[in-house]
Scaffold this motif. Structure first.
Motif, mmCIF file in Angstrom:
data_model
loop_
_atom_site.group_PDB
_atom_site.id
_atom_site.type_symbol
_atom_site.label_atom_id
_atom_site.label_comp_id
_atom_site.label_asym_id
_atom_site.label_seq_id
_atom_site.Cartn_x
_atom_site.Cartn_y
_atom_site.Cartn_z
ATOM 1 N N ILE A 618 -6.201 6.436 9.657
ATOM 2 C CA ILE A 618 -7.339 6.789 9.220
ATOM 3 C C ILE A 618 -7.385 6.052 7.706
ATOM 4 C CG2 ILE A 618 -8.165 8.854 7.369
ATOM 5 C CD1 ILE A 618 -6.624 10.850 9.280
ATOM 6 N N VAL A 619 -6.482 5.513 7.044
ATOM 7 C CA VAL A 619 -6.382 4.736 6.766
ATOM 8 C C VAL A 619 -7.318 3.032 7.041
ATOM 9 C CG1 VAL A 619 -5.059 2.595 5.006
ATOM 10 C CG2 VAL A 619 -4.427 4.976 4.977
ATOM 11 N N ARG A 633 -22.460 -5.145 -2.207
ATOM 12 C CA ARG A 633 -21.405 -4.631 -3.581
ATOM 13 C C ARG A 633 -20.330 -3.334 -3.644
ATOM 14 N NH1 ARG A 633 -26.714 -2.992 -4.680
ATOM 15 N NH2 ARG A 633 -27.199 -0.519 -5.182
ATOM 16 N N TYR A 634 -20.982 -2.641 -2.943
ATOM 17 C CA TYR A 634 -19.515 -1.461 -2.593
ATOM 18 C C TYR A 634 -18.147 -2.191 -1.702
ATOM 19 C CZ TYR A 634 -24.011 1.256 -4.384
ATOM 20 O OH TYR A 634 -24.530 1.907 -5.095
ATOM 21 N N ARG A 635 -18.727 -2.963 -0.851
ATOM 22 C CA ARG A 635 -17.561 -3.434 0.183
ATOM 23 C C ARG A 635 -15.991 -3.976 -1.075
ATOM 24 N NH1 ARG A 635 -22.026 -7.502 3.851
ATOM 25 N NH2 ARG A 635 -23.296 -5.834 3.832
ATOM 26 N N PRO A 636 -15.198 -3.614 -0.093
ATOM 27 C CA PRO A 636 -14.178 -4.419 -0.394
ATOM 28 C C PRO A 636 -13.932 -6.108 -0.431
ATOM 29 C CG PRO A 636 -13.061 -3.477 1.365
ATOM 30 C CD PRO A 636 -14.620 -2.795 0.995
ATOM 31 N N THR A 637 -13.146 -7.094 -1.125
ATOM 32 C CA THR A 637 -13.174 -8.249 -1.343
ATOM 33 C C THR A 637 -11.993 -8.566 -0.504
ATOM 34 O OG1 THR A 637 -11.306 -8.224 -3.009
ATOM 35 C CG2 THR A 637 -13.384 -8.739 -3.876
ATOM 36 N N MET A 638 -12.618 -9.709 0.592
ATOM 37 C CA MET A 638 -10.903 -10.108 0.949
ATOM 38 C C MET A 638 -9.681 -9.835 0.845
ATOM 39 S SD MET A 638 -12.364 -9.779 4.545
ATOM 40 C CE MET A 638 -10.729 -9.734 4.884
ATOM 41 N N LYS A 639 -9.739 -9.866 -0.320
ATOM 42 C CA LYS A 639 -8.408 -9.903 -0.914
ATOM 43 C C LYS A 639 -7.838 -8.563 -1.168
ATOM 44 C CE LYS A 639 -5.617 -11.325 -5.326
ATOM 45 N NZ LYS A 639 -5.408 -12.085 -5.893
ATOM 46 N N GLU A 640 -9.064 -7.685 -1.410
ATOM 47 C CA GLU A 640 -8.210 -6.271 -1.730
ATOM 48 C C GLU A 640 -8.079 -5.615 -0.340
ATOM 49 O OE1 GLU A 640 -10.978 -4.531 -4.756
ATOM 50 O OE2 GLU A 640 -12.245 -5.213 -3.319
ATOM 51 N N VAL A 641 -9.081 -5.972 0.804
ATOM 52 C CA VAL A 641 -8.443 -5.715 2.205
ATOM 53 C C VAL A 641 -7.631 -5.917 3.296
ATOM 54 C CG1 VAL A 641 -9.015 -5.941 5.127
ATOM 55 C CG2 VAL A 641 -10.828 -5.393 3.224
ATOM 56 N N ALA A 642 -6.537 -7.756 2.443
ATOM 57 C CA ALA A 642 -5.610 -8.238 3.095
ATOM 58 C C ALA A 642 -4.673 -7.030 2.810
ATOM 59 C CB ALA A 642 -5.534 -9.690 2.324
ATOM 60 N N LEU A 648 0.545 -1.367 4.416
ATOM 61 C CA LEU A 648 0.584 -0.656 5.601
ATOM 62 C C LEU A 648 1.457 -1.526 6.539
ATOM 63 C CD1 LEU A 648 -2.973 0.457 7.020
ATOM 64 C CD2 LEU A 648 -1.100 2.158 5.870
ATOM 65 N N GLN A 649 1.818 -3.115 6.192
ATOM 66 C CA GLN A 649 2.586 -3.643 6.675
ATOM 67 C C GLN A 649 3.973 -3.038 6.643
ATOM 68 O OE1 GLN A 649 1.654 -4.849 10.623
ATOM 69 N NE2 GLN A 649 2.140 -6.415 10.175
#
Length: 702
Positions: A618-619, A633-642, A648-649
């Motif tokens: 789900i995450v 503008r509603y998408r996260p940055t790649m830093k936030e995604v990473a 999770l890892q």
């Protein structure tokens, strides 16, 4: 007036002198006996020599022993007359006979299996070949089968019976790669040694029922290596009934030591030597060094008589073309250096300030030619619209991937230079490493680290890949790719937008770790830039819709493409698929709608459902949905995604976060910039220096 020069740079008088020497050599060669007196040695366009001969001029004109003979039949009813050799049941046309190489080329039949619309095989034949003293050359022939539903077998005799063959299949013309016989539409295998007879059989698993519309026939044949170059045209209809095959010939049944014991039957005459045949049971005769002619005839091997002056002239004629070739090659290298972007690359590197550049080696073309076995088709790792990637091995044993463009134009030079500059600024364990490049070839070459396990796309979508991609592996790959993109966007001194993130550009190494590749479309930006306005480029299905509408590419455009890759990992569905309903063909919108309608677990891959943790699923799904937001503008940055994927890892393995933080920031000093530029200058200057040195070589003592 200056001396007349020919286009290749040789003086006219030198060429004329060499021509006279060549004519003299030809005249001398003509005087050497090749056939017995009063025996005809020609049929149509074929000129042959003893032990081959025809029976219309006496039985002594050809070699004959018990059931073996070298008899040639000449069909005078054709124009020109046609020479044949027979296996007592079938006449086979002779194309060429070589005394020196002990080879004979003939035409043999092709095996066919054609399918009729009524459901019955309309044509099928199993050709065979049987010439006991002519073994099939294993070095100069291939067994080839063509078709999309074909299994072909080659049954031969080499003392005992053996069977070999190959399988060729494909579902559509679009699957086929022209020039490749790797099993998709065409397959090939080698011929063993000492094979004197064979028959070929062609069958179909499904009676061509799935492919007959574009491939109604399957066929197979043994043919001279280099005769056949596969293309899709051969699938529609067989283009030939016969093909050329190369046979070795020999004096049968005895090796040299045994043959010499009986001088009445021993075939090697004076000034000749005997060698045991490499292919087949028998021996062959060769003129000694310094002699030429026919070693099977009395006085057939004659000495080559030339004076010292002729020898000097021959040496001069041999050396001058080589010298001219070296000069021409040096000039070509300089031309290719400029055409392949050497000057542009220098300018790009000079324009970059305060950056540490990863050293890239300037490879010589000869080095790469050796590494790839002359760019052998068997070394091909993959082919695309822009070029071909070959597997190579450097002298130190390092395995590399060599990317070779098909053609060269201004746009491709820009991509080539861009990829060098981009990869020279990046040093990250999840980005494919650039070892170097070659500027002196006709088309530019890039040399990368070899990543052996193919692409993520293949493991997710190729039905032939049976290796299951576990949920843990998918989560790790996603985290590694996100970490690489985050580094490119925000950790590098010069931010880089990849611009073409997709599963086919994510390679997997021997430990199935991700490596982001293909930076030809990538862009470096300044710190104060927020976007790039470019012509819309990318891959359908991964393309940021806002970029498509505005032509403004931002870091969030890479985020969108990464979101599609996340959905691929979750669903194992292709980004665009004609198999889904029309409104669901786009995977991104299909996934988002499924989540909004609470049908997420209906679209997930079975491997994810069976082995994934529901909370983790789900995450990741919510993260993918955020990445696929229509408005950047509603998408996260790649830093936030990473960071989210690393979190999770870390819950699975606490050491992962620490490892991901240990990346090397290679962009701190300017030392490598000057080093790389220096190498480019030396490469260009070295080309000119080579030319100057060769100009002086005629004047300098050795």
């Amino acid at each position: 007036m200056g001396e007349s020069m020919l286009p290749h740079g040789l003086p006219l008088r030198v060429v004329l002198l060499c021509s006279l020497v060549a004519v003299f050599s030809i005249v001398m060669a003509d005087e050497v006996q090749t056939a017995k007196s009063r025996c005809s040695n020609r049929c149509g366009d074929l000129t042959f020599s003893y032990p081959f001969g025809m029976n219309n001029t006496g039985n002594d004109c050809y070699f004959e022993e018990e059931s073996y003979n070298f008899l040639i039949f000449c069909d005078n009813s054709t124009n020109p007359p046609t020479p044949y050799i027979t296996d007592k049941s079938t006449n086979m046309q002779i194309l060429n006979i070589s005394i020196e190489n002990h080879e004979i080329s003939i035409m043999v039949f092709v095996a066919k299996d054609c399918y009729h619309l009524s459901g019955k095989t309309s044509y099928n034949n199993d050709p065979w070949f049987n010439l006991p003293i002519f073994p099939i050359s294993h070095a100069k022939n291939k067994f080839i089968a063509v078709g999309c539903d074909v299994y072909a077998t080659f049954t031969g005799r080499q003392g005992s019976t053996y069977v070999t063959g190959c399988l060729s299949s494909c579902d559509s013309i679009s699957d086929v790669i022209n020039g490749s016989c790797s099993g998709i539409g065409c397959c090939e295998t080698s011929i063993p040694r000492n094979v004197y007879r064979y028959n070929i059989s062609v069958t179909s698993y499904n009676n061509h029922s799935g492919v007959w519309r574009f491939n109604p026939c399957g066929y197979a044949f043994v043919a001279a290596d280099g005769f056949f170059s596969f293309s899709t045209d051969y699938l529609y209809k067989p283009r030939f009934n016969k093909v050329p095959i190369v046979l070795d010939w020999l004096i049968p049944n005895e090796k040299c030591d045994d043959a010499k014991k009986d001088t009445t039957t021993y075939m090697c005459r004076e000034n000749s030597k005997c060698t045991d045949a490499e292919n087949g049971n028998g021996y062959q005769c060769h003129c000694l060094e310094g002699f030429q002619g026919n070693p099977y005839l009395q006085n057939g091997c004659q000495g080559v008589a030339t004076g010292i002056g002729g020898i000097v002239l021959l040496l001069l004629c041999w050396w001058l073309p080589k010298y001219t070739k070296r000069r021409r090659e040096a000039k070509l290298k300089q031309k290719f250096f400029q055409r392949n972007g050497g000057i542009v690359l220098q300018q790009r590197l000079f324009s970059i300030e305060n950056n540490h550049m990863e050293k890239g080696k300037l490879f010589a073309l000869t080095e790469l030619d050796t590494a790839t076995n002359h760019f052998n088709k068997n070394r091909i790792l993959g082919q695309g619209g822009q070029g071909t990637v070959f597997k190579g091995m450097l002298p130190d044993g390092t395995i590399v991937a060599v990317k070779k463009s098909k053609v060269i134009d201004i746009g491709q030079v820009e991509q080539f230079v861009n990829e060098i500059v981009i990869l020279s600024q990046i040093n990250h364990r999840n980005v494919v490493k650039l070892f170097g490049f070659c500027l002196e070839s006709e088309v530019p070459l890039l040399i990368y680290e070899f990543v052996p396990n193919g692409t993520l796309y293949q493991y997710l979508h190729d039905p032939d890949k049976e290796f299951p991609v576990s949920w843990e592996m998918r989560l790790r790959i996603a985290s590694e790719v996100a970490g690489a993109l985050s580094y490119m966007h925000s950790a590098a001194a010069v931010p880089v937008y990849h611009s073409d993130i997709k599963s086919s550009n994510i390679l997997l190494n021997e430990k199935y770790r991700a490596k982001v590749s293909d930076f030809g479309a990538s862009k470096s930006i300044t710190i104060d830039q927020t976007h790039l306005t470019t012509m819309v480029r990318g891959t359908f299905g991964y393309l940021d819709p806002e970029y498509y509408q505005t032509s403004q590419f931002t870091d969030k455009s890479d985020v969108y493409s990464f979101g599609v890759v996340l959905v691929e990992l979750l669903t194992v569905e292709k980004p665009i698929s004609q198999l889904r309903a029309e409104e669901d063909r786009n995977l991104a919108s299909y996934f988002i709608i499924s989540m909004e309608e609470n049908r997420l677990f209906d679209v997930l891959d079975k491997e994810v459902l069976d082995h994934g943790n529901n909370e983790e699923i789900i995450v990741v799904s919510n993260l993918a949905k955020r990445c696929l937001g229509l408005h950047r503008r509603y998408r996260p940055t790649m830093k936030e995604v990473a960071m989210e994927l690393e979190r999770l890892q870390s819950l699975r393995n606490p050491t992962v976060v620490q490892q991901n933080e240990e990346e090397i920031d290679c962009i701190r000093t300017e030392s490598c910039v000057s080093s790389t530029i220096s190498m480019l200058k030396q490469s260009e200057a070295g080309i000119e220096l080579t030319s100057m040195e060769e100009d002086q070589s005629l004047l300098s003592p050795r």
